[in-house]
Design an enzyme around this catalytic site. Structure first.
Site, PDB file in Angstrom:
ATOM      1  CB  SER A   1      -0.891   0.013   1.243  1.00 20.77           C
ATOM      2  OG  SER A   1      -1.357   1.330   1.464  1.00 20.77           O
TER       3      SER A   1
ATOM      4  CG  HIS B   1      -3.936  -1.541  -1.364  1.00 27.22           C
ATOM      5  ND1 HIS B   1      -5.080  -2.262  -1.654  1.00 27.22           N
ATOM      6  CD2 HIS B   1      -4.275  -0.713  -0.341  1.00 27.22           C
ATOM      7  CE1 HIS B   1      -6.052  -1.906  -0.838  1.00 27.22           C
ATOM      8  NE2 HIS B   1      -5.595  -0.952  -0.029  1.00 27.22           N
TER       9      HIS B   1
ATOM     10  CG  ASP C   1      -4.976   2.545   1.069  1.00 29.73           C
ATOM     11  OD1 ASP C   1      -5.956   1.780   1.020  1.00 29.73           O
ATOM     12  OD2 ASP C   1      -3.849   2.198   1.466  1.00 29.73           O
TER      13      ASP C   1
ATOM     14  CG  MET D   1      -8.078   7.347   2.475  1.00 30.29           C
ATOM     15  SD  MET D   1      -7.339   7.258   4.109  1.00 30.29           S
ATOM     16  CE  MET D   1      -6.545   5.649   4.024  1.00 30.29           C
TER      17      MET D   1
ATOM     18  CG  HIS E   1      -9.187   0.338  -0.266  1.00 31.71           C
ATOM     19  ND1 HIS E   1      -8.557   0.128   0.949  1.00 31.71           N
ATOM     20  CD2 HIS E   1     -10.522   0.341   0.003  1.00 31.71           C
ATOM     21  CE1 HIS E   1      -9.476   0.014   1.899  1.00 31.71           C
ATOM     22  NE2 HIS E   1     -10.671   0.147   1.352  1.00 31.71           N
TER      23      HIS E   1
ATOM     24  CG  MET F   1     -11.224   3.537   2.163  1.00 32.36           C
ATOM     25  SD  MET F   1      -9.659   3.395   3.044  1.00 32.36           S
ATOM     26  CE  MET F   1      -8.539   3.435   1.657  1.00 32.36           C
TER      27      MET F   1
ATOM     28  CG  MET G   1     -11.490  -2.568   5.448  1.00 36.90           C
ATOM     29  SD  MET G   1      -9.973  -2.079   4.591  1.00 36.90           S
ATOM     30  CE  MET G   1      -9.073  -1.203   5.883  1.00 36.90           C
TER      31      MET G   1
ATOM     32  CG  ASP H   1      -6.088  -2.693   3.473  1.00 33.92           C
ATOM     33  OD1 ASP H   1      -5.016  -2.432   4.044  1.00 33.92           O
ATOM     34  OD2 ASP H   1      -6.725  -1.855   2.796  1.00 33.92           O
TER      35      ASP H   1
HETATM   36  C1  DX5 Z   1      -6.156   1.811   5.739  1.00 31.04           C
HETATM   37  C2  DX5 Z   1      -5.744   1.407   4.364  1.00 31.04           C
HETATM   38  C3  DX5 Z   1      -4.631   0.436   4.304  1.00 31.04           C
HETATM   39  C4  DX5 Z   1      -3.336   0.902   4.937  1.00 31.04           C
HETATM   40  C5  DX5 Z   1      -2.690  -0.302   5.542  1.00 31.04           C
HETATM   41  O1  DX5 Z   1      -7.356   2.500   5.646  1.00 31.04           O
HETATM   42  O2  DX5 Z   1      -6.842   0.824   3.665  1.00 31.04           O
HETATM   43  O3  DX5 Z   1      -4.409  -0.013   2.982  1.00 31.04           O
HETATM   44  O4  DX5 Z   1      -2.446   1.494   4.035  1.00 31.04           O
HETATM   45  O5  DX5 Z   1      -1.578   0.094   6.238  1.00 31.04           O
HETATM   46  P1  DX5 Z   1      -0.823  -0.869   7.233  1.00 31.04           P
HETATM   47  O6  DX5 Z   1      -0.354  -2.063   6.440  1.00 31.04           O
HETATM   48  O7  DX5 Z   1       0.277  -0.022   7.739  1.00 31.04           O
HETATM   49  O8  DX5 Z   1      -1.817  -1.264   8.297  1.00 31.04           O
HETATM   50 ZN    ZN Z   2      -6.418  -0.086   1.693  1.00 30.31          ZN
END
Ligand code: DX5
Ligand code: ZN
Length: 218
Positions: free
Chosen positions: A7, A32, A34, A36, A65, A67, A136, A174
């Site tokens: 990620s 990956h 993220d 947001m 992903h 969010m 998650m 994740d």
């Molecule tokens: C959190 C994200 C993850 C995050 C995971 O909302 O969806 O993808 O980057 O990070 P680690 O592996 O550090 O928990």
């Molecule tokens: Zn993620």
């Protein structure tokens, strides 16, 4: 197939392309991403302009992903040559079935993410429409949180249903995955591992990616 999806949330954003090259070279199969929006989750990260640049620098497939609220309005903005899968949250989509169809209509794989507190029965009538389920194992929003132990049971339950139905759906997990629990996550039934801080927080990102892949395939 077992895959690793580092990620980039925990990558060094000043040297993003360089960090990505390290995991790609080490053999990570997905990247990956993220996304947001500060509404669905209490954090703001990156969006289409950044991915558009990265697509010129790397061939690693993007695992997006989302969010964000109103995901339907943004799906098309995440189509790049690298985009392989787009995942939306069950909790954020009022018309989840329709959203999955619109992702598939773009010839992309469609994923649904479930927050830790979301039961798996939200998938009851969409099993045949899924390419991936993202379970998650932390509450979304931030990297570097601890794995929620209760999620092991959820992973096993989803694996059991997929196998019983004979479906071809990836199980991605994740959040909070490190070298010392990744094997347990796979043994519970996952086949795609997301790891952010454990990979990009390491001193040697290339070596750490290799070690993850080795541990996952033991
Ligand atoms: C959190 C994200 C993850 C995050 C995971 O909302 O969806 O993808 O980057 O990070 P680690 O592996 O550090 O928990
Ligand atoms: Zn993620």
């Amino acid at each position: 197939m077992i895959k690793l999806a580092p990620s980039i949330l925990s990558a060094n954003f000043s040297y993003l392309a360089e960090d990505i090259r390290k995991v790609e070279k080490a053999g990570a199969q997905l990247l990956h991403v993220d996304v947001m929006d500060g509404h669905f989750v209490p954090n703001i990260t990156i969006g289409p302009p950044v991915l558009s640049c990265l697509a010129n620098y790397t061939n690693i497939p993007f695992d997006v992903h989302l969010m964000i609220e109103n995901a339907d309005d943004y799906i098309e903005k995440f189509i790049f040559k690298n985009t392989e899968v787009i995942t939306v949250h069950a909790e954020g989509c009022t018309h989840l079935h329709r959203t999955l169809q619109s992702i598939k209509a773009l010839n992309l794989k469609a994923g649904v993410a479930l927050n830790p507190a979301t039961p798996i029965d939200v998938l009851d009538y969409i099993w045949n429409d899924l390419d991936m389920i993202l379970i998650m194992s932390v509450n979304p929003g931030f990297g570097g949180q601890n794995f929620i132990e209760a999620i092991f049971e959820k992973i096993s339950q989803v694996r059991e249903i997929i196998d019983r139905k004979g479906l071809n759906i990836d199980i991605q997990v994740d959040g909070g995955i490190k070298l010392d629990n990744v094997k347990k996550v796979i043994d519970a039934g996952a086949n795609i591992i997301v790891a952010g801080s454990a990979i990009f927080g390491a001193e040697d990102v290339y070596k750490q990616t290799k070690q993850f892949l080795e541990e996952m395939n033991k």
